[in-house]
Design an enzyme around this catalytic site. Structure first.
Site, PDB file in Angstrom:
ATOM      1  N   GLU A 192      -3.162  -7.940 -31.761  1.00 55.99           N
ATOM      2  CA  GLU A 192      -1.745  -7.605 -32.684  1.00 55.99           C
ATOM      3  C   GLU A 192      -1.610  -8.096 -33.657  1.00 55.99           C
ATOM      4  O   GLU A 192      -0.867  -8.929 -33.635  1.00 55.99           O
ATOM      5  CB  GLU A 192      -1.029  -8.283 -31.495  1.00 55.99           C
ATOM      6  CG  GLU A 192      -0.625  -7.644 -30.370  1.00 55.99           C
ATOM      7  CD  GLU A 192       0.789  -8.352 -29.370  1.00 55.99           C
ATOM      8  OE1 GLU A 192       1.228  -9.209 -29.619  1.00 55.99           O
ATOM      9  OE2 GLU A 192       0.886  -7.270 -27.965  1.00 55.99           O
ATOM     10  N   GLU A 265      -1.901  -3.297 -23.509  1.00 54.22           N
ATOM     11  CA  GLU A 265      -1.034  -4.586 -22.567  1.00 54.22           C
ATOM     12  C   GLU A 265       0.084  -4.109 -22.219  1.00 54.22           C
ATOM     13  O   GLU A 265       1.120  -4.147 -22.840  1.00 54.22           O
ATOM     14  CB  GLU A 265      -0.880  -5.611 -23.250  1.00 54.22           C
ATOM     15  CG  GLU A 265      -1.927  -6.349 -23.767  1.00 54.22           C
ATOM     16  CD  GLU A 265      -1.365  -7.683 -24.814  1.00 54.22           C
ATOM     17  OE1 GLU A 265      -0.461  -8.096 -24.694  1.00 54.22           O
ATOM     18  OE2 GLU A 265      -2.016  -8.455 -25.012  1.00 54.22           O
TER      19      GLU A 265
END
Ligand code: GLA
Length: 784
Positions: A192, A265
């Protein structure tokens, strides 16, 4: 191994970029192993389209003896792949000393996954996040650069050790790639990063580090939907992370690349932090989303399929400072103890229609046996301050513990204070909690959660000894705040009433460094109850090795060991009241339990239960909080900005007409888009003159007009913790209507040029999205 003969991987970088960024990995040459590729719209195994139905499980969070059991459960849920982070600090807690043995045996984990018929997606970091100590970064990095913005950058103090680590990962796990007959299909670069920075060269350097480490499977990066575009690299797959709105996530991916769609995710639940309500994920919407992704020919990874337990001292901490619970149950479909219930079945039935031709769902493995243990007493104790090592570090003024090569644990600071009038003893900073004793008597506590770094000292007719016992809980795992140096930070000063601050110098520092695995120091136990911070010892007899849940609800706060193995941290403020103790870690016969308790137990007994308690908050058991007589004081302060936010859930920047300096910031809501009386805010960041977000490590909530804390976690801290998926919500009942105020103390005067505001996330029309607002910046916006 056929490794030496393998052709080096080549990427059609130029051509791929020209074709709209599609990634075309080439594995030239014939291989016995199945070939995995990222095609223009599908993942391909031996040229055939393959939808990845993946679930995350961290082997560090599951007893090694149970890896096989949990992998079987993952397979039985309908998944074909398991996703695993590697936590750099778990394998290199001391610089240059790598450990891949026992619980850290990543190769064995991959082998077992392969044996169960699962592929593996590897996420080696170097940064992981994952509610893990410092997001997986090793603490010793903090010694290499005094700054607060070098981690996760190309600064040599970070990138050189990171490269060395990735090379080691390649040495160990390279042979487990699909190209060499192993189960690893893909490897993730960073984690991320688009949420954190924008330096594409940093991502390129890390990608190259993985190639240099001889990874020859496709590499990819993951980002939350709204950050996908920011750090996308042509020629490298991007996947999107989200817990709702799969269509939006896939749209963001399609906008940057021509490649298979994948959610990196998908949140099946959420993690818990001490002192805040237990989180749950909704089954129905999850199954709807999973099916939508599968129908769209998409792939996904469930975060988490099985969360497990953050054993030992590996728990992380949300920012600005909200430590994560030891249980990482996550409300995942496979529970902390590996139980499969209605959520598991809902997911399994949801995926069944999408199995590939010929694919059969195996039966779920049986639940492991559970037992209760009769309450037993811990009748010996050893006060912490009487059991410190004799070796002392001498310092004029205390520095962060990393400078003394202390990794984490208990640190005792001793200094003499001359006779004199009453006053205030204050440190520049305290991470994390500290108990202050004057001539052996508790004078007060210091608590980083409330930025309470001082205690009142009474008048003294003779010199006194000040002893401060500091406990480190966890390093923040998210945002710039990962630069989380522990300990008492000097200068420490004493200010007599009406006088000037005077430096308090010449300290003796003694530490019990728990190191990587929570090593216990030599302790001399005596029968009876010690007062204050102490170790406790007792034990129980077991006739079999079955799982149990230790009930810690009559204890205060600390750490538990069983037979010398560190089980983890507990804190009776909840929401977790029990500690999962896996059967294989229990001995047949006598078992020894040691507990470190900082505040002292109400009853020094422990029982083993057959069910966990994950959702019981006891805020009254917390350390004293500062009085909450605070009121907003906005009269006469000119707003830095006033206006209307844009409708919808997108993050928006509001720049002020001119930058304003101040120590406090207030967001005031005047109305909401749905016309109701509530306000809800997912995230607030402040922007400096350079347009970048300002470090939030020193932030606290100075005031919130109300918070919903019963029906949901509407805590005001949610607005500054960096997670858009939770939010501050004003109280459901009893709370007044607009205007609502959220006032943030920034810890020091800051020049604010604008605000980055993320509305509450969710479908259109969700309650609480603010329409008209006013914003204020000044040194003081509250009255105490
Ligand atoms: C992010 C990170 C994960 C984890 C989740 C929250 O998406 O990538 O490592 O921290 O948030 O559980």
């Amino acid at each position: 191994m056929m490794r030496a003969n393998l052709p080096r991987r080549r990427l059609l970088q130029g051509a791929a970029a020209a074709a709209g960024g599609a990634l075309l990995p080439i594995h030239a040459g014939a291989q016995a192993a199945p070939r995995f590729a990222v095609g223009a719209s599908d993942f391909l195994i031996d040229g055939k389209p393959f939808q990845i139905r993946c679930g995350e499980m961290h082997f560090a969070r599951v007893p090694r003896e149970y890896w096989g059991h949990r992998l079987k459960a993952i397979k039985a849920m309908g998944l074909n792949t398991v996703c695993a982070y590697l936590f750099w600090n778990y394998h290199e807690w001391r610089e240059g000393k790598f450990d891949w043995s026992g619980q850290r045996d990543a190769v064995e984990f991959c082998r077992l996954a392969q044996q169960e018929g699962l592929w593996v997606i590897l996420r080696p970091g170097p940064y992981a996040c994952a509610e893990w100590e410092m997001g997986g970064l090793p603490w010793w990095l903090l010694k290499k650069n005094p700054g607060d913005a070098f981690l996760r950058t190309r600064d040599p103090a970070f990138i050189d050790p990171a490269r060395r680590y990735l090379r080691e990962v390649g040495r160990v796990l390279g042979p487990m790639q699909v190209t060499q007959g192993g189960p690893i299909l893909m490897v993730q670069v960073e984690n991320e990063y688009g949420f954190f920075g924008e330096d594409l060269d940093y991502m390129r350097v890390l990608r190259q580090a993985l190639l240099d480490a001889r990874f020859d499977v496709p590499l990819f990066q993951c980002n939350p939907t709204n950050a996908v575009a920011k750090t996308h690299l042509a020629g490298m797959l991007s996947v999107a992370n989200f817990g709702s709105d799969p269509a939006g996530g896939f749209k963001a991916l399609a906008a940057v690349q021509q490649a298979p769609l994948m959610c990196g995710e998908y949140y099946s639940g959420w993690f818990d932090t001490w002192g805040n309500p237990h989180r749950r994920g909704d089954n129905t919407s999850a199954v709807v989303d999973i099916q939508a992704m599968l129908k769209a020919n998409g792939s996904f990874s469930l975060y988490m399929a099985h969360g497990g337990t953050t054993f030992g001292l590996w728990g992380g901490c949300d920012r600005p400072f909200r430590p994560d619970t030891t249980s990482y149950d996550y409300d995942a479909p496979i529970s902390e103890a590996g139980w499969m219930g209605s959520k598991f079945n809902a997911y399994r039935e949801g995926m069944r229609p999408f199995l590939a031709a010929g694919e059969v769902l195996p039966e779920a493995p049986a639940r492991n046996p559970v037992m209760s243990i009769d309450a037993f007493a811990l009748s010996e104790s050893a006060p912490v301050l009487a059991n410190l090592p004799s070796r002392a570090i001498k310092a004029v003024s205390p520095e962060p513990i990393e400078q003394y090569d202390i990794s984490r644990g208990l640190v005792a600071y001793r200094v003499q204070l001359p006779a004199g009038p009453a006053g205030l003893l204050a440190a520049a900073k305290v991470r994390d909690l500290a108990w202050v004793y004057i001539d052996g008597k508790l004078a007060g506590t210091m608590d980083t959660r409330h930025r309470r770094f001082s205690v009142a000292v009474p008048a003294r007719s003779k010199p006194v000894t000040v002893e401060i016992l500091l406990y480190t809980i966890a390093r923040v795992n998210f945002g710039l705040e990962v630069h989380d140096r522990k300990g008492l930070h000097g200068p420490v000063t004493f200010t007599a009433k009406g006088g000037a601050a005077q430096a308090v110098e010449n300290w003796e520092i003694r530490a019990i460094d728990f190191d990587a695995d929570g090593v216990l120091p030599p302790l001399s136990f005596k029968r009876g109850r010690a007062k204050g911070p102490a170790f406790w010892r007792g034990g129980f007899e077991a006739s079999r090795q079955a799982d149990t849940f230790l009930d810690m609800s009559s204890w205060g706060q600390g750490i538990v060991w069983i037979n010398g193995r560190c089980l983890g941290r507990y804190w009776s403020i909840g929401p977790t009241q029990t500690m999962y103790l896996p059967g294989p870690w229990i001995r047949k016969g006598r078992n020894e339990i040691v507990v470190l308790d900082l505040t002292g137990p109400r009853s020094a007994r422990i029982a083993g239960l057959t069910e966990p308690i994950l959702d019981q908050l006891n805020p009254e058991l917390d350390l004293a909080r500062p009085p909450s007589t605070v009121k907003p004081a906005l009269e006469g302060v000119a707003p830095a900005q006033a206006g209307e936010f844009a409708p919808g859930g997108a993050t928006q920047d509001v720049m002020f007409a001119a930058p304003v300096k101040g120590r406090q910031f207030c967001l005031e809501s005047l109305s909401a888009f749905d016309g109701k009386q509530y306000a809800a805010v997912a995230e607030i960041s402040l922007l400096g003159k350079d347009g970048k977000t300002i470090n939030q490590q020193s932030w606290t909530i100075a005031y919130a007009s109300s918070e919903e804390l019963k029906k949901e976690d509407g805590s005001a801290l949610n607005a500054i913790n960096g997670q858009a998926s939770d939010h501050w919500h004003t109280a459901f009942s009893g709370g007044a209507g607009h205007p609502h105020q959220l006032i943030i103390d920034l810890g020091a005067q800051v020049e604010v040029a604008g605000v980055r505001y993320t509305p509450r996330q969710g479908a259109d029309g969700v309650t609480g999205r603010i329409k008209q607002y006013r914003m204020y910046v000044a040194d003081k916006l509250v009255r105490e």
